[in-house]
Design an enzyme around this catalytic site. Structure first.
Site, PDB file in Angstrom:
ATOM      1  N   ASN A 153       1.017  -1.550  -0.200  1.00 25.21           N
ATOM      2  CA  ASN A 153      -0.096  -0.283  -0.103  1.00 25.21           C
ATOM      3  C   ASN A 153       0.936   1.080  -0.200  1.00 25.21           C
ATOM      4  O   ASN A 153       0.480   2.039  -0.279  1.00 25.21           O
ATOM      5  CB  ASN A 153      -1.147  -0.107   0.923  1.00 25.21           C
ATOM      6  N   GLU A 251       3.971  -4.773  12.872  1.00 20.11           N
ATOM      7  CA  GLU A 251       2.878  -2.915  12.887  1.00 20.11           C
ATOM      8  C   GLU A 251       1.706  -3.866  11.661  1.00 20.11           C
ATOM      9  O   GLU A 251       1.751  -4.502  10.713  1.00 20.11           O
ATOM     10  CB  GLU A 251       3.404  -2.016  12.350  1.00 20.11           C
ATOM     11  N   CYS A 285      -3.288   1.398   6.997  1.00 17.42           N
ATOM     12  CA  CYS A 285      -3.842   0.859   7.893  1.00 17.42           C
ATOM     13  C   CYS A 285      -3.770   1.756   8.884  1.00 17.42           C
ATOM     14  O   CYS A 285      -5.222   1.377   9.699  1.00 17.42           O
ATOM     15  CB  CYS A 285      -2.409   0.487   8.708  1.00 17.42           C
ATOM     16  N   GLU A 458       8.078   2.233  15.285  1.00 16.63           N
ATOM     17  CA  GLU A 458       9.028   2.864  13.458  1.00 16.63           C
ATOM     18  C   GLU A 458       8.716   4.075  13.765  1.00 16.63           C
ATOM     19  O   GLU A 458       7.417   4.754  14.555  1.00 16.63           O
ATOM     20  CB  GLU A 458       7.838   2.072  12.577  1.00 16.63           C
TER      21      GLU A 458
END
Length: 476
Positions: A153, A251, A285, A458
């Site tokens: 994505n 994640e 996300c 992150e």
């Protein structure tokens, strides 16, 4: 054909490899469904060569001064910026997002490299207080070889988000980016190589995801695993990493709630939420998805959302006036269509969209109203251009709905009440909360979730911590 079609193979030990009897898979333009290139898959022997090269490169790279690492990362960032137009075009051809969004992704990847280039110089330790003549030090050292797994994505940005802190910390990395978008990730490898990165410090391999991940994670060479993707795959990789007690950052998926209170500036809020919902065709996300709107403004919100949704220009991402491109692959329209059909069958109202496009992998921007909790889309992240809405009466009701799922990646709220904003920040069970903003991802801020949305961060200094071991040294 993509702009980097000659480099859609494997980047191992500083060299590109393709063909020679290796398997390959098609790269598809999601706007048309046509094949535009092929990407080479790594053999087991290729993976072993990559592991050996990473193992050999680690100690010299870890011994390289932070200033020297920073120079290379800054050069790579500058090269990405210089090549923005070509890389963005490749990204749009492969993934489908509008060209303006693709250019923004290139800029974000360059920013990530620049930020961690400087963070490499701040890997501070501590000196503990001890009696005269004794010393106790706390230092941080790179973990070693990191295996990085990234999705389609945001293929360039999410890879840079892992690579930058890994290399800045003194780790080396083997990346398995998505086969759907190899051209733009190859561009990152090319920039790093042209910036002077030593052979073996960063490598790219492609192939069947389960085959590659099992091979890399099983190797004793790999000491760190970082993954961005779905919850089921994340759980699977965690199990593989557990056998070698390898450090992991996960994640994983979300299902972001958005709480709209009746004291918000409704028109301004709608002008923010609608473009954000359909950014990258909803394949984000942290995309706002479950809209809970206070009852007094619910009808006005629906009308404003539907009107704005109807004006979203859909088309090939290379066209300048396109606001939303296709979904990234052939699986997505059918999956989203099934969720919309289920919600409609269970009583939801379709106020905009609801159908797939005529060609390519398009799906109309869609607004569903009065969606019941037992509809599949209320518990399963659509990862597409679908907004689902329900009304609420009280603050407690809104929080209960927002927190009811086992996910906790991002949550958003819109209110002009300062006290309520403070309470929302505390009450929402999420790794990231945006209040009157969607700007929750930046190089200097931690990005990560709670509950089944994963753990570890992150971005920010926290993103560097994931690639460092802590060591205490005591001397008497």
């Amino acid at each position: 054909m993509t702009d980097y079609s000659a480099e859609l193979g494997l980047f191992i030990d500083g060299a590109w490899a393709s063909g020679e009897g290796r398997d390959a898979s098609a790269v598809i333009d999601p706007s048309t469904g046509d094949t535009i290139a092929e990407v080479t898959h790594a053999t087991p022997a290729d993976l072993d060569v990559a592991l050996a090269a990473a193992d050999a490169a680690f100690k010299p790279w870890a011994a390289t001064s932070p200033d020297e690492r920073a120079v290379i990362l800054h050069k790579a960032a500058a090269l990405l910026r210089d090549r923005t137009d070509a890389i963005a075009r490749t990204l749009t051809q492969e993934q489908g997002k509008p060209i303006a969004e693709a250019k923004g992704e290139v800029a974000g990847a360059a920013q990530m490299l620049d930020w961690y280039a400087e963070e490499a110089k701040r890997l501070y330790g501590r000196v503990l207080v001890r009696p005269t003549g004794q010393r106790s030090l706390v230092i941080r050292q790179p973990v070693g070889v990191a295996a990085l797994f990234t999705p389609w994505n945001f293929p360039l940005y999410l890879l840079a988000k892992k690579v930058a802190p890994a290399l800045a910390s003194g780790c080396v990395a083997i990346a398995k980016p998505p086969e759907e978008t190899p051209g733009c990730t190859a561009a990152l490898a090319r920039a790093l190589a042209d910036a002077g990165l030593p052979h073996g410090v960063f490598q790219i391999v492609h192939g069947v995801p389960d085959t590659v991940s099992r091979h890399l994670i099983a190797s004793p060479v790999v000491r760190k695993v970082s993954f961005t993707g779905s919850v089921p795959v994340g759980k699977h990789l965690m199990k593989l990493a557990a056998d070698g007690v390898k450090r992991v950052t996960m994640e994983l998926g979300g299902h972001a709630p958005v709480l709209i209170f009746d004291d918000c500036d409704l028109e301004k809020t709608l002008d923010m939420v609608v473009p954000q919902k359909f950014r990258n065709a909803g394949q984000v996300c942290v995309s706002p998805t479950r809209f809970y709107v206070q009852a007094g403004i619910y009808d006005a919100f629906l009308k404003g959302f539907a009107d704005r949704t109807a004006s979203v220009k859909i088309g090939n991402g290379l066209q300048a006036d396109t606001k939303m491109g296709p979904l990234a692959n052939t699986r997505r329209p059918d999956a989203i269509g099934a969720l919309v059909d289920d919600a409609r069958a269970k009583g939801a109202r379709v106020l905009a969209g609801g159908e797939r496009g005529d060609a390519g992998f398009f799906f109309q921007p869609t607004l569903l109203a009065d969606v019941p909790d037992h509809a599949d889309i209320m518990s399963n992240e659509p990862f597409g251009p679908v907004a689902v809405t329900r009304s609420f009466e009280t603050f407690d009701d809104a929080i209960e709905q927002a927190n009811r799922l086992p996910f906790g990646l991002a949550a958003f709220a819109f209110t002009e009440n300062g006290r309520r904003a403070n309470l929302l920040g505390d009450a929402l069970e999420s790794g990231m909360v945006g209040i009157n903003t969607f700007a929750i991802s930046s190089a200097d801020a931690p990005f990560g979730g709670v509950k089944e949305s994963g753990f570890g961060s992150e971005g920010g200094s926290e993103g560097m911590d994931a690639y460092l071991n802590t060591k205490a040294i005591h001397q008497a």
